[in-house]
Design a protein around this motif. Sequence first.
Motif, PDB file in Angstrom:
ATOM      1  N   UNK A 184       7.501  24.192   4.449  1.00 45.25           N
ATOM      2  CA  UNK A 184       7.048  25.392   4.808  1.00 45.25           C
ATOM      3  C   UNK A 184       6.667  25.804   6.294  1.00 45.25           C
ATOM      4  N   UNK A 185       6.442  24.593   6.802  1.00 48.92           N
ATOM      5  CA  UNK A 185       5.853  24.805   8.439  1.00 48.92           C
ATOM      6  C   UNK A 185       6.849  24.043   9.333  1.00 48.92           C
ATOM      7  N   UNK A 186       7.985  23.717   9.023  1.00 54.49           N
ATOM      8  CA  UNK A 186       8.698  23.060  10.075  1.00 54.49           C
ATOM      9  C   UNK A 186      10.192  22.735   9.485  1.00 54.49           C
ATOM     10  N   UNK A 187      10.694  21.644  10.371  1.00 56.68           N
ATOM     11  CA  UNK A 187      12.064  20.962   9.620  1.00 56.68           C
ATOM     12  C   UNK A 187      11.994  20.553   8.364  1.00 56.68           C
ATOM     13  N   UNK A 188      13.062  20.232   7.494  1.00 57.13           N
ATOM     14  CA  UNK A 188      12.904  19.438   6.381  1.00 57.13           C
ATOM     15  C   UNK A 188      12.501  18.076   6.607  1.00 57.13           C
ATOM     16  N   UNK A 189      11.744  17.454   5.469  1.00 54.74           N
ATOM     17  CA  UNK A 189      11.165  16.301   5.560  1.00 54.74           C
ATOM     18  C   UNK A 189      11.597  15.386   4.538  1.00 54.74           C
ATOM     19  N   UNK A 190      11.735  13.884   4.832  1.00 50.96           N
ATOM     20  CA  UNK A 190      12.208  12.966   3.800  1.00 50.96           C
ATOM     21  C   UNK A 190      11.071  12.791   2.747  1.00 50.96           C
ATOM     22  N   UNK A 191      11.191  13.019   1.687  1.00 50.75           N
ATOM     23  CA  UNK A 191      10.445  12.796   0.729  1.00 50.75           C
ATOM     24  C   UNK A 191      10.602  11.384  -0.128  1.00 50.75           C
ATOM     25  N   UNK A 192       9.834  10.562  -0.282  1.00 53.39           N
ATOM     26  CA  UNK A 192      10.006   8.957  -0.787  1.00 53.39           C
ATOM     27  C   UNK A 192       9.387   9.113  -2.184  1.00 53.39           C
ATOM     28  N   UNK A 193      10.360   8.270  -2.965  1.00 51.72           N
ATOM     29  CA  UNK A 193       9.928   8.192  -4.406  1.00 51.72           C
ATOM     30  C   UNK A 193      10.139   6.915  -4.551  1.00 51.72           C
ATOM     31  N   UNK A 194       9.506   5.813  -5.684  1.00 49.35           N
ATOM     32  CA  UNK A 194       9.355   4.511  -5.840  1.00 49.35           C
ATOM     33  C   UNK A 194      10.568   4.652  -6.981  1.00 49.35           C
ATOM     34  N   UNK A 195      11.306   3.389  -7.089  1.00 49.56           N
ATOM     35  CA  UNK A 195      12.471   3.020  -8.113  1.00 49.56           C
ATOM     36  C   UNK A 195      11.693   2.007  -9.153  1.00 49.56           C
TER      37      UNK A 195
ATOM     38  N   UNK B 168       0.901  -1.204   0.088  1.00 49.56           N
ATOM     39  CA  UNK B 168       0.028   0.036   0.119  1.00 49.56           C
ATOM     40  C   UNK B 168       1.119   1.431   0.041  1.00 49.56           C
ATOM     41  N   UNK B 169       1.992   1.185   0.762  1.00 51.69           N
ATOM     42  CA  UNK B 169       2.968   2.330   0.815  1.00 51.69           C
ATOM     43  C   UNK B 169       3.474   2.394  -0.642  1.00 51.69           C
ATOM     44  N   UNK B 170       3.922   1.394  -1.184  1.00 56.39           N
ATOM     45  CA  UNK B 170       4.701   1.595  -2.539  1.00 56.39           C
ATOM     46  C   UNK B 170       3.323   2.455  -3.427  1.00 56.39           C
ATOM     47  N   UNK B 171       2.204   1.806  -3.617  1.00 62.48           N
ATOM     48  CA  UNK B 171       1.085   2.326  -4.380  1.00 62.48           C
ATOM     49  C   UNK B 171       0.942   3.677  -4.177  1.00 62.48           C
ATOM     50  N   UNK B 172       0.743   4.219  -2.778  1.00 62.61           N
ATOM     51  CA  UNK B 172       0.493   5.678  -2.429  1.00 62.61           C
ATOM     52  C   UNK B 172       1.903   6.334  -2.997  1.00 62.61           C
ATOM     53  N   UNK B 173       2.884   5.886  -3.025  1.00 64.55           N
ATOM     54  CA  UNK B 173       4.329   6.741  -3.307  1.00 64.55           C
ATOM     55  C   UNK B 173       4.395   6.698  -4.757  1.00 64.55           C
ATOM     56  N   UNK B 174       3.940   5.684  -5.320  1.00 64.49           N
ATOM     57  CA  UNK B 174       3.973   5.677  -6.764  1.00 64.49           C
ATOM     58  C   UNK B 174       2.817   6.690  -7.482  1.00 64.49           C
ATOM     59  N   UNK B 175       1.825   6.615  -6.773  1.00 61.60           N
ATOM     60  CA  UNK B 175       0.518   7.545  -7.097  1.00 61.60           C
ATOM     61  C   UNK B 175       1.066   9.155  -6.710  1.00 61.60           C
TER      62      UNK B 175
ATOM     63  N   UNK C  52      15.787  -2.045   0.468  1.00 60.51           N
ATOM     64  CA  UNK C  52      15.516  -3.078  -0.484  1.00 60.51           C
ATOM     65  C   UNK C  52      15.607  -2.618  -1.726  1.00 60.51           C
ATOM     66  N   UNK C  53      15.765  -1.052  -1.864  1.00 62.55           N
ATOM     67  CA  UNK C  53      15.884  -0.368  -3.259  1.00 62.55           C
ATOM     68  C   UNK C  53      14.630  -0.140  -3.796  1.00 62.55           C
ATOM     69  N   UNK C  54      13.706  -0.350  -3.199  1.00 64.90           N
ATOM     70  CA  UNK C  54      12.358  -0.103  -3.881  1.00 64.90           C
ATOM     71  C   UNK C  54      11.860   1.440  -3.777  1.00 64.90           C
ATOM     72  N   UNK C  55      12.467   2.232  -2.854  1.00 61.55           N
ATOM     73  CA  UNK C  55      12.227   3.669  -2.782  1.00 61.55           C
ATOM     74  C   UNK C  55      13.580   4.415  -2.571  1.00 61.55           C
ATOM     75  N   UNK C  56      13.642   5.326  -2.973  1.00 64.09           N
ATOM     76  CA  UNK C  56      14.677   6.383  -2.470  1.00 64.09           C
ATOM     77  C   UNK C  56      14.021   7.742  -1.986  1.00 64.09           C
ATOM     78  N   UNK C  57      14.815   8.430  -1.075  1.00 67.42           N
ATOM     79  CA  UNK C  57      14.534   9.471  -0.322  1.00 67.42           C
ATOM     80  C   UNK C  57      15.254  10.696  -0.527  1.00 67.42           C
TER      81      UNK C  57
ATOM     82  N   UNK D 190      13.046  -0.157   5.342  1.00 66.93           N
ATOM     83  CA  UNK D 190      13.164  -1.410   4.834  1.00 66.93           C
ATOM     84  C   UNK D 190      13.047  -1.405   3.491  1.00 66.93           C
ATOM     85  N   UNK D 191      11.983  -0.482   2.848  1.00 69.18           N
ATOM     86  CA  UNK D 191      11.747  -0.401   1.643  1.00 69.18           C
ATOM     87  C   UNK D 191      12.991   0.239   0.652  1.00 69.18           C
TER      88      UNK D 191
END
Length: 129
Positions: free
Chosen positions: A66-77, A13-20, A55-60, A51-52
């Motif tokens: 805009x509202x706080x500290x930097x955030x880690x953005x995830x993208x699918x590989x 489901x996380x992969x799907x959301x990040x792909x979307x 496993x090289x399924x995601x990169x970040x 873990x994803x």
Amino acid sequence: MEGGERRGLLSPILLLLIWNRPSHGYDLIDRLGELGVAGAEPGHVYRLLRALERDQCLVSSWTASRTGPPRRKYEITAAGLSDLKAAMIRLRDLGDVLRACAALWDEGRRPPSHDAASWQGEAWQGEVR
């Protein structure tokens, strides 16, 4: 959905959301809730994301917020997309099984192997175990 059933589904489901739409952890947790997976523990979600990524399924990458500290953005590989495609085939198959089970339940007809005394007409009158 109970916690135990959905825990095994969180990675695809996380992969799907990040792909979307690539995004950061808290956004993903909110979007899980929108899909009906409310109450996902943030710590568990972040462990799965790490873990994803391992496993090289995601990169970040770190992005400014805009509202706080930097955030880690995830993208699918490419590997993550391949895993997602395989998971979606399994999820569609599971969906077919779940729809068939729900239809059988909704029909409310008594299978011939049950004790007739437990049934009244065509509707189940016993306790679900």
